[in-house]
Motif scaffolding. Sequence first.
Motif, PDB file in Angstrom:
ATOM      1  N   VAL A 151      37.093  42.667  52.877  1.00 43.84           N
ATOM      2  CA  VAL A 151      37.142  44.059  53.338  1.00 43.84           C
ATOM      3  C   VAL A 151      36.187  44.914  52.501  1.00 43.84           C
ATOM      4  CG1 VAL A 151      38.599  46.067  53.779  1.00 43.84           C
ATOM      5  CG2 VAL A 151      39.509  43.772  54.127  1.00 43.84           C
ATOM      6  N   LYS A 195      40.125  42.560  59.039  1.00 44.93           N
ATOM      7  CA  LYS A 195      38.808  41.967  58.800  1.00 44.93           C
ATOM      8  C   LYS A 195      38.994  40.670  58.002  1.00 44.93           C
ATOM      9  CE  LYS A 195      36.618  46.527  58.478  1.00 44.93           C
ATOM     10  NZ  LYS A 195      35.809  47.428  57.608  1.00 44.93           N
ATOM     11  N   PRO A 229      32.441  40.767  52.357  1.00 42.38           N
ATOM     12  CA  PRO A 229      32.773  40.841  53.794  1.00 42.38           C
ATOM     13  C   PRO A 229      32.079  39.726  54.579  1.00 42.38           C
ATOM     14  CG  PRO A 229      31.160  42.513  53.219  1.00 42.38           C
ATOM     15  CD  PRO A 229      31.600  41.910  51.921  1.00 42.38           C
TER      16      PRO A 229
END
Length: 441
Positions: A405, A277, A409
């Motif tokens: 993460v 991510k 995010p």
Amino acid sequence: VSSEEWMKQIEKELKGKSPEILNWKISDNIILKPFYLAKDIRVPKHRKRVALTQQRGICEYIQALHPEKANKQALKALMQGANALHFNCINADISSDYFEQLLNEIQWQYIQIHFTINQGVEFVQALNEWCMNNKIKTSDLKGSICFDIYHRELVKGIAADEKDFELFITSANKYFPSLSNLCIKATSYLNAGADVIQELAYTCAHVNEYLNLLSNANLLKQISSIQIQLAVGSNYLVEIAKLRALRVLIASITDKYDLKSELFVYAFTATINKSHKDAYNNMLRATTEVMSAIIGGANLISAMPYDEISAETSEFSERIARNIALILSEESHLDKVIDPAAGSYILEKLTDELAEKSWEKFCTIENKGGWKALLHNGEMIKEIESNAEKLIDQYRNNTKVLIGVNKYPNKNDKELAIATKDTKATSEPNTLTELIVSSML
């Protein structure tokens, strides 16, 4: 300035709070204070001085299952600043023809080439045949051949063939006397979730298992040099001190065997903290890791692409990874000093703490029967997995942070597809599995 004056100033800055809130817990038995003075540094008299190097290799790590494709990647990397190559030749169809394709137009006499293999003597003989066919003087070549049977047993569950390893050491020393033939692949300890003390102690036990084996076989003199491959994480100061402590520990072990072989430390950027991510953050993590590796005294560094955990890396990610080390060398001038960390009180203190506590744990491992005994009875795996579970919980509880993460995010980001690799070389189960923390949060 005295300690008392420092403490008064700290209390003033903290507006009456205790300076103990600034204490840094490295592990259960290592706590660093917020500052150290020269009088706090007491280098033990028995501690060996270890030599570092100003020359650090920028190494391109290449999967070499398909030799022509690997050769193209290698030539491009050399044209773009790499001065060393690392070919992962595991499960490749090894022959003289394989090396004709893999090493085509690569002038080995001017660079380092490192190989990771699982075929021992057969690999050495085929490589030597290629060298003879191309009239290459093998005694002048630089690099290593990593045939770590114990690492394979650790991560794949495949029983180590020690006789095969002994034959490999003899063959490699005969045909390639200048290449490192005792290579310890210790990257899996950190990447599976071990803490720094476990990582150093089990790496030392891993090395000692080989030295004990070769000593019993009267083959210690066949060791040309020792290479230890270590993962470097993003705990900046700890990772610097870890590499420095490793040299102290290995020097103490080889001393016991009266072994004078040179030690080469090969640092890889870690995978455990790389994220699928908001993956561009992986470039920043790799940057601090390469800095730790350089300042910690690594001889060789492979910065892995930011999308390494995906199914396939891109030319862009490979170039950026290579440029991290190039920029730190060419523009930040970190290659102009042999030991940038020398004299730093906190790093000297941390190096000594890590060396002392890791040596104590190493001695405990040896008293229990050594590396193999703790692998076979499951204690090593259980201990590392237990620490990995604590690590995952810390990220889940936000006491540790992975940007993109579990904090800040990027909801518009396209996530990397994590590679699903078949990690079983045989029907036997894996014993130690490397982690990608972000996939578990």
